[in-house]
Design a protein around this motif. Structure first.
Motif, PDB file in Angstrom:
ATOM      1  N   LYS A   2       0.990  -1.237   0.001  1.00 12.85           N
ATOM      2  CA  LYS A   2       0.126  -0.203   0.027  1.00 12.85           C
ATOM      3  C   LYS A   2       0.870   1.400  -0.035  1.00 12.85           C
ATOM      4  O   LYS A   2       2.006   1.368   0.593  1.00 12.85           O
ATOM      5  CB  LYS A   2      -0.912  -0.118   1.175  1.00 12.85           C
ATOM      6  N   TRP A  10      -4.823   9.730   1.046  1.00 15.84           N
ATOM      7  CA  TRP A  10      -5.624   8.789   0.125  1.00 15.84           C
ATOM      8  C   TRP A  10      -4.372   7.524  -0.029  1.00 15.84           C
ATOM      9  O   TRP A  10      -3.332   7.696   0.023  1.00 15.84           O
ATOM     10  CB  TRP A  10      -5.960   9.220  -1.219  1.00 15.84           C
ATOM     11  N   TYR A  12      -3.367   3.959  -1.923  1.00 19.57           N
ATOM     12  CA  TYR A  12      -3.502   3.150  -3.177  1.00 19.57           C
ATOM     13  C   TYR A  12      -3.010   1.662  -2.988  1.00 19.57           C
ATOM     14  O   TYR A  12      -1.804   1.604  -2.180  1.00 19.57           O
ATOM     15  CB  TYR A  12      -2.422   3.626  -4.419  1.00 19.57           C
ATOM     16  N   GLU A  14      -2.167  -1.735  -4.030  1.00 19.93           N
ATOM     17  CA  GLU A  14      -2.117  -2.643  -5.275  1.00 19.93           C
ATOM     18  C   GLU A  14      -2.638  -3.536  -5.615  1.00 19.93           C
ATOM     19  O   GLU A  14      -3.258  -3.957  -6.725  1.00 19.93           O
ATOM     20  CB  GLU A  14      -0.425  -3.177  -5.359  1.00 19.93           C
ATOM     21  N   ASP A  18      -7.342   0.808  -8.662  1.00 16.38           N
ATOM     22  CA  ASP A  18      -8.178   2.016  -8.478  1.00 16.38           C
ATOM     23  C   ASP A  18      -8.958   1.923  -9.747  1.00 16.38           C
ATOM     24  O   ASP A  18      -9.039   2.660 -10.733  1.00 16.38           O
ATOM     25  CB  ASP A  18      -7.369   3.368  -8.603  1.00 16.38           C
ATOM     26  N   PHE A  29       2.666  -0.263  -7.830  1.00 19.81           N
ATOM     27  CA  PHE A  29       2.786   1.231  -7.638  1.00 19.81           C
ATOM     28  C   PHE A  29       3.658   1.674  -8.884  1.00 19.81           C
ATOM     29  O   PHE A  29       3.357   2.767  -9.439  1.00 19.81           O
ATOM     30  CB  PHE A  29       3.103   1.610  -6.569  1.00 19.81           C
ATOM     31  N   LEU A  32       2.294   2.229 -12.394  1.00 24.94           N
ATOM     32  CA  LEU A  32       1.419   3.148 -12.727  1.00 24.94           C
ATOM     33  C   LEU A  32       1.907   4.284 -13.565  1.00 24.94           C
ATOM     34  O   LEU A  32       3.276   4.434 -13.565  1.00 24.94           O
ATOM     35  CB  LEU A  32       0.999   3.922 -11.375  1.00 24.94           C
ATOM     36  N   CYS A  38      -2.580  11.587  -7.522  1.00 28.36           N
ATOM     37  CA  CYS A  38      -3.616  11.276  -6.630  1.00 28.36           C
ATOM     38  C   CYS A  38      -5.079  11.878  -6.931  1.00 28.36           C
ATOM     39  O   CYS A  38      -5.277  12.966  -7.250  1.00 28.36           O
ATOM     40  CB  CYS A  38      -3.315  12.060  -5.104  1.00 28.36           C
ATOM     41  N   LYS A  45       3.161  10.997  -8.099  1.00 28.26           N
ATOM     42  CA  LYS A  45       3.620   9.732  -7.295  1.00 28.26           C
ATOM     43  C   LYS A  45       4.689   9.854  -6.281  1.00 28.26           C
ATOM     44  O   LYS A  45       5.004   9.350  -5.199  1.00 28.26           O
ATOM     45  CB  LYS A  45       4.267   8.786  -8.388  1.00 28.26           C
TER      46      LYS A  45
END
Length: 52
Positions: A2, A10, A12, A14, A18, A29, A32, A38, A45
């Protein structure tokens, strides 16, 4: 793994991805897009921290 936005908190995850923003579950991550921001506050990032 995470990652948490250091500006707004917030998270993210994995495993979850999203999907609301077109990111499939299981997307790492680091995989991405470089222009990922965000979805809540718009930072990049570089403003995310790995959660232990």
């Amino acid at each position: 793994m995470k990652y948490v936005c250091s500006v707004c908190g917030w998270e993210y995850d994995e495993a979850l991805g999203d999907p609301e923003n077109g990111i499939e579950p299981g997307t790492k991550f680091e995989d991405l897009p470089e222009d990922f921001v965000c979805p809540l506050c718009g930072v990049g990032k570089e403003d995310f921290n790995k959660e232990d």
